[in-house]
Design an enzyme around this catalytic site. Structure first.
Site, PDB file in Angstrom:
ATOM      1  N   HIS A 277       0.833  -1.209   0.000  1.00 47.46           N
ATOM      2  CA  HIS A 277       0.000   0.000   0.000  1.00 47.46           C
ATOM      3  C   HIS A 277       0.869   1.262   0.000  1.00 47.46           C
ATOM      4  O   HIS A 277       0.374   2.359  -0.285  1.00 47.46           O
ATOM      5  CB  HIS A 277      -0.909  -0.024   1.236  1.00 47.46           C
ATOM      6  CG  HIS A 277      -2.185   0.739   1.080  1.00 47.46           C
ATOM      7  ND1 HIS A 277      -2.306   1.846   0.257  1.00 47.46           N
ATOM      8  CD2 HIS A 277      -3.404   0.579   1.662  1.00 47.46           C
ATOM      9  CE1 HIS A 277      -3.546   2.316   0.343  1.00 47.46           C
ATOM     10  NE2 HIS A 277      -4.234   1.560   1.178  1.00 47.46           N
TER      11      HIS A 277
ATOM     12  N   ASP B 208      -8.391 -12.282 -16.845  1.00 52.14           N
ATOM     13  CA  ASP B 208      -8.348 -13.492 -17.666  1.00 52.14           C
ATOM     14  C   ASP B 208      -6.920 -13.641 -18.188  1.00 52.14           C
ATOM     15  O   ASP B 208      -6.474 -12.865 -19.027  1.00 52.14           O
ATOM     16  CB  ASP B 208      -9.351 -13.359 -18.820  1.00 52.14           C
ATOM     17  CG  ASP B 208      -9.279 -14.523 -19.796  1.00 52.14           C
ATOM     18  OD1 ASP B 208      -8.442 -15.431 -19.609  1.00 52.14           O
ATOM     19  OD2 ASP B 208     -10.061 -14.517 -20.773  1.00 52.14           O
TER      20      ASP B 208
END
Length: 426
Positions: free
Chosen positions: A157, A364
């Site tokens: 982060h 994907d």
């Protein structure tokens, strides 16, 4: 439903380096002011794929394909292959990222029947709150007994907010599919928000192990009912996320009202993407911590009446706010004051973050979309993360609370009236 426990045994560990070296003039990646004040934790992403004999090669080929495409995409996202240096910068030294493979002693369907966030941490390459870890990114390929698999990613982060993270994953997937046109990230955050001297500010405030994360699923029809109900009482019709935030807030107030002071004050915090609030807006693929939090004043809230002020505080994060934030000093003094009051426990804060409408299911890698995108347990208490269900317009809420509060919260009759069954595959 019985708690599904499993083990993930790491069977190999490699370091993946960029497929071409990072040029010398890009070796020093400067943190922005907003990177500096972001917490030193890892943002997780867990992508689950069912075994499909028609479209999938064997697991060795899948792993090799992931590693090759990862090496390619690290040349675009070169800071991720470097090492964090304090709260200042990344040394983009191409030291590479840990890539682990693990065998999981159950079938994928066992996990999807009743996902337990705390168990899913076993699939991650890093402990999410490992503040001493200097790697910016880690990946773990988890292989289930049925041939299904999960790709787990941890991204610091300190470098990236949720949208940056999902953009990285989406571009990695596009690279793996061999897409001819790949969007390149823009590393402009330190130019927009130059770094500052942060003495006296501790970005670790609020990281705790005294908590439990549970996943609650809300169907589109139940969210719509909440929106209708709240639209009668509010001036405007709330969005899905606003309605669900208000509802969960009211149940949180109910669960905490008898703990500590009877006349306690609450602060409501909502993470906001800054990119569309610039004039002109920043591109989606601007990389870094380009978010801020909308925060209410301390409030006395009733659990019987949903709080309707979330949209108003979010609306204040506009272009004028962004311009002030770029100067930074006023904002820094206010977050130092807030961090001190948080540490003293003067008020109860609950934070909301929404990944709804983010491209989570676009990951994907060449074998179809994920069966499910999930999250392990969160690193902070009193934190709510929203993610879209795969189909149908529902929302999965990951809610992290202290155990005593969670026991009351999860047995709240008003809450349970709106919660759907937790199985991913019904």
């Amino acid at each position: 439903m019985a708690l599904m426990k499993f083990e993930a045994e790491v069977i190999s560990k490699q370091i993946i380096t960029p497929s071409s070296p990072t040029p010398d003039h890009l070796r020093h990646y400067q943190f922005s002011f907003l990177d500096q004040i972001s917490p030193p934790v890892y943002n997780p992403l867990l992508l689950f794929y069912e075994f499909n004999a028609k479209t999938q090669p064997n697991i060795t080929e899948i792993s090799n394909h992931l590693k090759t495409s990862l090496a390619k995409v690290l040349t675009l996202f070169y800071p991720l292959a470097g090492r964090l240096k304090g709260n200042q910068y990344v040394d983009c030294n191409d030291n590479g990222i840990p890539y682990l493979e693990a065998k999981v002693n159950c079938k994928l369907s066992d996990v999807l029947d009743n996902p337990i966030p705390g168990e899913l941490n076993k699939l991650m390459p890093f402990e999410l709150d490992d503040v001493a870890n200097k790697s910016a990114l880690g990946v773990q390929l988890n292989i289930f007994e049925c041939g299904g698999f999960a790709i787990a990613q941890c991204l610091s982060h300190k470098l990236a907010d949720g949208l940056s993270y999902f953009t990285f994953s989406k571009i990695w997937a596009a690279t793996a599919r061999g897409e001819p046109k790949i969007a390149h990230p823009q590393f402009i955050s330190a130019t927009l928000f130059p770094p500052k001297n942060l003495s006296g500010y501790d970005a670790r405030t609020g990281i705790t192990r005294n908590k439990v994360t549970k996943r609650f699923v809300f169907s589109a029809s139940n969210i719509e009912e909440l929106r209708k109900d709240q639209a009668h009482k509010a001036l405007t019709r709330p969005s899905r996320v606003e309605a669900l935030s208000s509802f969960i807030l009211s149940r949180f107030v109910e669960a905490t009202k008898d703990i500590g002071s009877a006349d306690k004050f609450y602060r409501v915090v909502h993470a906001v993407n800054l990119r569309p609030r610039f004039d002109p807006p920043l591109p989606h693929h601007s990389f870094g911590n380009l978010y801020r939090v909308a925060m209410t004043a301390p409030l006395q809230i009733s659990s019987r009446e949903p709080y309707h002020g979330i949209r108003e505080v979010i609306s204040k994060i506009d272009n004028e706010y962004v311009r002030k934030l770029q100067k930074g000093d006023e904002h820094l003094s206010s977050i130092k004051t807030y961090a001190k009051s948080f540490a003293k426990g003067e008020q109860v804060t609950i934070s909301f973050s929404s990944y709804c409408r983010f491209p989570l299911y676009d990951n994907d890698f060449g074998w179809g979309r994920p069966t499910w995108v999930g999250s392990p347990a969160l690193t902070f208490k009193n934190l709510v993360n929203f993610m879209d269900t795969k189909e149908g317009g529902g929302i999965e809420a990951y809610i992290s609370l202290e155990e005593e509060v969670m026991t009351k919260f999860e047995s709240d009759v008003d809450l349970l009236a709106y919660v759907s069954p937790s199985a991913v595959l019904n």
